[in-house]
Design a protein around this motif. Structure first.
Motif, PDB file in Angstrom:
ATOM      1  N   VAL A  87       0.837  -1.199   0.000  1.00 50.64           N
ATOM      2  CA  VAL A  87       0.000   0.000   0.000  1.00 50.64           C
ATOM      3  C   VAL A  87       0.874   1.252   0.000  1.00 50.64           C
ATOM      4  CG1 VAL A  87      -1.905   1.185   1.135  1.00 50.64           C
ATOM      5  CG2 VAL A  87      -1.750  -1.297   1.263  1.00 50.64           C
ATOM      6  N   LYS A  88       1.991   1.196   0.712  1.00 52.67           N
ATOM      7  CA  LYS A  88       2.936   2.312   0.692  1.00 52.67           C
ATOM      8  C   LYS A  88       3.392   2.602  -0.738  1.00 52.67           C
ATOM      9  CE  LYS A  88       5.314   2.243   5.155  1.00 52.67           C
ATOM     10  NZ  LYS A  88       6.649   2.165   5.789  1.00 52.67           N
ATOM     11  N   ILE A  89       3.756   1.540  -1.449  1.00 50.77           N
ATOM     12  CA  ILE A  89       4.236   1.707  -2.818  1.00 50.77           C
ATOM     13  C   ILE A  89       3.121   2.266  -3.707  1.00 50.77           C
ATOM     14  CG2 ILE A  89       5.061   0.470  -4.865  1.00 50.77           C
ATOM     15  CD1 ILE A  89       6.498  -1.455  -2.938  1.00 50.77           C
ATOM     16  N   LEU A  90       1.901   1.755  -3.534  1.00 52.17           N
ATOM     17  CA  LEU A  90       0.766   2.277  -4.303  1.00 52.17           C
ATOM     18  C   LEU A  90       0.526   3.745  -3.979  1.00 52.17           C
ATOM     19  CD1 LEU A  90      -1.709   1.930  -6.143  1.00 52.17           C
ATOM     20  CD2 LEU A  90      -2.985   1.158  -4.117  1.00 52.17           C
ATOM     21  N   HIS A  91       0.529   4.073  -2.696  1.00 53.07           N
ATOM     22  CA  HIS A  91       0.323   5.449  -2.245  1.00 53.07           C
ATOM     23  C   HIS A  91       1.369   6.384  -2.859  1.00 53.07           C
ATOM     24  CE1 HIS A  91      -0.791   8.652   0.587  1.00 53.07           C
ATOM     25  NE2 HIS A  91       0.491   8.778   0.875  1.00 53.07           N
ATOM     26  N   GLY A  92       2.641   5.990  -2.746  1.00 49.60           N
ATOM     27  CA  GLY A  92       3.709   6.808  -3.302  1.00 49.60           C
ATOM     28  C   GLY A  92       3.652   6.903  -4.810  1.00 49.60           C
ATOM     29  N   SER A  93       3.260   5.818  -5.482  1.00 43.26           N
ATOM     30  CA  SER A  93       3.180   5.812  -6.946  1.00 43.26           C
ATOM     31  C   SER A  93       2.064   6.722  -7.442  1.00 43.26           C
ATOM     32  CB  SER A  93       2.959   4.382  -7.455  1.00 43.26           C
ATOM     33  OG  SER A  93       4.030   3.540  -7.095  1.00 43.26           O
ATOM     34  N   LEU A  94       0.915   6.691  -6.778  1.00 46.79           N
ATOM     35  CA  LEU A  94      -0.189   7.579  -7.157  1.00 46.79           C
ATOM     36  C   LEU A  94       0.194   9.040  -6.975  1.00 46.79           C
ATOM     37  CD1 LEU A  94      -3.270   5.652  -5.690  1.00 46.79           C
ATOM     38  CD2 LEU A  94      -2.805   6.099  -8.100  1.00 46.79           C
ATOM     39  N   LEU A  95       0.927   9.322  -5.892  1.00 41.36           N
ATOM     40  CA  LEU A  95       1.382  10.689  -5.671  1.00 41.36           C
ATOM     41  C   LEU A  95       2.408  11.109  -6.725  1.00 41.36           C
ATOM     42  CD1 LEU A  95       1.709  10.732  -1.776  1.00 41.36           C
ATOM     43  CD2 LEU A  95      -0.099  11.742  -3.172  1.00 41.36           C
ATOM     44  N   ALA A  96       3.290  10.173  -7.106  1.00 37.95           N
ATOM     45  CA  ALA A  96       4.256  10.475  -8.161  1.00 37.95           C
ATOM     46  C   ALA A  96       3.530  10.756  -9.480  1.00 37.95           C
ATOM     47  CB  ALA A  96       5.230   9.313  -8.323  1.00 37.95           C
ATOM     48  N   LEU A  97       2.491   9.964  -9.765  1.00 37.60           N
ATOM     49  CA  LEU A  97       1.696  10.185 -10.966  1.00 37.60           C
ATOM     50  C   LEU A  97       1.014  11.548 -10.903  1.00 37.60           C
ATOM     51  CD1 LEU A  97       0.893   8.652 -13.551  1.00 37.60           C
ATOM     52  CD2 LEU A  97      -1.114   7.808 -12.336  1.00 37.60           C
TER      53      LEU A  97
END
Length: 245
Positions: A87-97
């Motif tokens: 979930v951390k990776i998903l959270h960070g990836s969405l923010l990067a997007l």
């Protein structure tokens, strides 16, 4: 005791059903807002292309600073039974997007002003000041969150100390972005005389519905992350300190 247990389970089921309805509603109104904006600028305001760079600005800023940002905030609520690191990776990836879309959106409006003949002034309105501030704070928040919680990751005591600030600024920047988007579409409508031109009343309706859907999306996101009943269950915590929201 049996009756009490049944009531508690039944109440939990109702709560989770309501949670699912609200999450689904947020995605529906968020997608509708994007569609309305795409129709407005794609169909009626010149379309999307290299010669009309500005039209990418409102669309990409809404995608980045509203839709994907809002979904990133909801990640820890929606994926409550998924391993924390994922979930951390998903959270960070969405923010990067979100940041990527926002950067392209900013470049579109600066290019539109700088390459105009004659060139137009930049950063002359409250909308531009608020919008740029939101993006800068967003970038700083993402870097701080990445370093603190993902890599190289601070000690548990430091993460605990930083977490309240991370939560507060995450929601504050989201609200700032919502305000900037609504000010921007209003500024555009006034500048191009959409509000007082009855020949384009359908465009006025698209803009109004867009604004309403953005507000509903933001309201649902903030409601879901502010309700303690929708927090990630402690049994599902891989670490002691959650990433955000």
């Amino acid at each position: 005791m049996g009756k009490g247990t049944f009531d508690e389970i039944g109440s939990t089921r109702v709560t989770l059903q309501w949670f699912s309805i609200m999450v689904l509603s947020s995605q529906v109104v968020g997608v509708l807002a994007i569609i309305l904006l795409a129709v407005l600028f794609g169909q009626y305001r010149g379309g999307f292309g290299w010669t009309v760079k500005f039209n990418y600005h409102p669309l990409f800023m809404t995608l980045g600073m509203v839709f994907f940002y809002g979904d990133a905030i909801l990640a820890y609520r929606v994926f409550r039974d998924v391993k924390k690191l994922r979930v951390k990776i998903l959270h960070g990836s969405l923010l990067a997007l979100s940041f990527i879309f926002s950067t392209i959106g900013l470049k579109a409006v600066f290019d539109n002003h700088n390459f105009a003949n004659p060139p137009k002034a930049n950063l002359y309105s409250l909308h531009s000041w608020v919008g740029l501030t939101a993006v800068i704070l967003f970038a700083a928040q993402w870097v701080c969150g990445f370093v603190s919680f993902l890599f190289p990751k601070l000690s548990e005591d430091l993460r605990k100390a930083y977490m309240p600030s991370h939560k507060f600024w995450g929601k504050a920047i989201f609200l700032l972005a919502i305000g900037a988007v609504l000010m921007g579409i209003t500024e555009y409508s006034i500048f191009y005389k959409i509000y007082n031109n009855n020949d384009v009343d359908y465009q006025r309706h698209l803009i109004c519905f867009f604004g309403v859907f953005v507000l509903i999306f933001a309201g649902i996101v903030l409601y879901l992350v502010s309700n303690p009943g929708y927090q990630r269950p402690p049994d599902n915590e891989i670490e002691h300190v959650p990433l955000a929201d």
